[in-house]
Design a protein around this motif. Structure first.
Motif, PDB file in Angstrom:
ATOM      1  N   ILE A  40       0.864  -1.181   0.000  1.00  0.00           N
ATOM      2  CA  ILE A  40       0.000   0.000   0.000  1.00  0.00           C
ATOM      3  C   ILE A  40       0.898   1.228   0.000  1.00  0.00           C
ATOM      4  O   ILE A  40       1.738   1.387   0.891  1.00  0.00           O
ATOM      5  N   THR A  41       0.752   2.047  -1.025  1.00  0.00           N
ATOM      6  CA  THR A  41       1.535   3.282  -1.113  1.00  0.00           C
ATOM      7  C   THR A  41       0.569   4.454  -1.049  1.00  0.00           C
ATOM      8  O   THR A  41      -0.401   4.518  -1.794  1.00  0.00           O
ATOM      9  N   GLU A  42       0.846   5.369  -0.130  1.00  0.00           N
ATOM     10  CA  GLU A  42      -0.090   6.457   0.171  1.00  0.00           C
ATOM     11  C   GLU A  42       0.603   7.810   0.072  1.00  0.00           C
ATOM     12  O   GLU A  42       1.741   7.950   0.506  1.00  0.00           O
ATOM     13  N   VAL A  43      -0.120   8.795  -0.470  1.00  0.00           N
ATOM     14  CA  VAL A  43       0.328  10.186  -0.430  1.00  0.00           C
ATOM     15  C   VAL A  43      -0.818  11.028   0.118  1.00  0.00           C
ATOM     16  O   VAL A  43      -1.945  10.957  -0.389  1.00  0.00           O
ATOM     17  N   TRP A  44      -0.515  11.792   1.162  1.00  0.00           N
ATOM     18  CA  TRP A  44      -1.505  12.662   1.807  1.00  0.00           C
ATOM     19  C   TRP A  44      -1.032  14.103   1.735  1.00  0.00           C
ATOM     20  O   TRP A  44       0.167  14.359   1.611  1.00  0.00           O
ATOM     21  N   ASP A  45      -1.981  15.050   1.844  1.00  0.00           N
ATOM     22  CA  ASP A  45      -1.564  16.459   1.817  1.00  0.00           C
ATOM     23  C   ASP A  45      -0.813  16.823   3.097  1.00  0.00           C
ATOM     24  O   ASP A  45      -0.100  17.835   3.127  1.00  0.00           O
ATOM     25  N   GLY A  46      -0.938  16.008   4.130  1.00  0.00           N
ATOM     26  CA  GLY A  46      -0.182  16.205   5.361  1.00  0.00           C
ATOM     27  C   GLY A  46      -0.473  15.057   6.301  1.00  0.00           C
ATOM     28  O   GLY A  46      -1.447  14.310   6.114  1.00  0.00           O
ATOM     29  N   GLU A  47       0.366  14.904   7.318  1.00  0.00           N
ATOM     30  CA  GLU A  47       0.167  13.783   8.234  1.00  0.00           C
ATOM     31  C   GLU A  47      -1.148  13.921   9.007  1.00  0.00           C
ATOM     32  O   GLU A  47      -1.773  12.919   9.371  1.00  0.00           O
ATOM     33  N   GLU A  48      -1.595  15.165   9.227  1.00  0.00           N
ATOM     34  CA  GLU A  48      -2.842  15.390   9.957  1.00  0.00           C
ATOM     35  C   GLU A  48      -4.014  14.722   9.230  1.00  0.00           C
ATOM     36  O   GLU A  48      -4.904  14.148   9.866  1.00  0.00           O
ATOM     37  N   SER A  49      -4.024  14.832   7.889  1.00  0.00           N
ATOM     38  CA  SER A  49      -5.125  14.217   7.132  1.00  0.00           C
ATOM     39  C   SER A  49      -5.109  12.706   7.292  1.00  0.00           C
ATOM     40  O   SER A  49      -6.167  12.069   7.394  1.00  0.00           O
TER      41      SER A  49
END
Lengths: 98, 98
Positions: B49-58
């Motif tokens: 599973i590879t994930e990209v988020w706008d920030g760790e908070e999201s």
């Protein structure tokens, strides 16, 4: 779909220069659905590249494109090695076309 | 941006059932820029599973969403363990919004 998850190591202190070359070469390559370049959070010379292609053929073909060959030539002196390289079969998720 | 690259192991023979749960829960989560689920090519119980988020908070906030909590509850009995889990700082590439 065909995927790659790789960890690349730059020559000491050359990570950002290497990232700049990778970013410039990754735009709009046929069959490339996702190509994300990331710094490792703790290992200061490590770069993660996660790729999703519509098939392995597109990935192979990309390596022959003049702009990719040029980028490989520029990047090679800045690369110390590859820590890991995994082949995957992506099945779906968020952020892929279609 | 904030990223995760993880290798999860299903209970023997349960990989596809686990993938179905992950796929159903990954659609349209606030701040999630990319979330790709992939089979390992050679290890028959392994999922990447590879994930990209706008920030760790999201990412943290997503874990509290009712639909994600429900998916975690369904998935847990099918998960044998996690082989690796890497935190990254994505810098760009192809297939990310904006």
């Amino acid at each position: 779909m065909f995927g790659l998850i790789g960890k690349m190591r730059s020559q000491p202190g050359k990570r950002d220069a290497l990232i700049d070359i990778l970013l410039a070469s990754s735009a709009e390559i046929p069959g490339c659905l996702s190509y994300v370049i990331a710094r490792d959070e703790t290992d200061e010379d490590a770069i993660w590249i996660t790729e999703v292609w519509d098939g392995e053929e597109s990935h192979q073909a990309s390596l022959l494109l003049p702009e990719v060959q040029e980028a490989i030539g520029k990047a090679r002196p800045l690369i110390a090695g590859f820590d890991s390289h995994v082949r995957t079969l992506p099945v779906g998720g968020t952020g892929l076309p279609g």
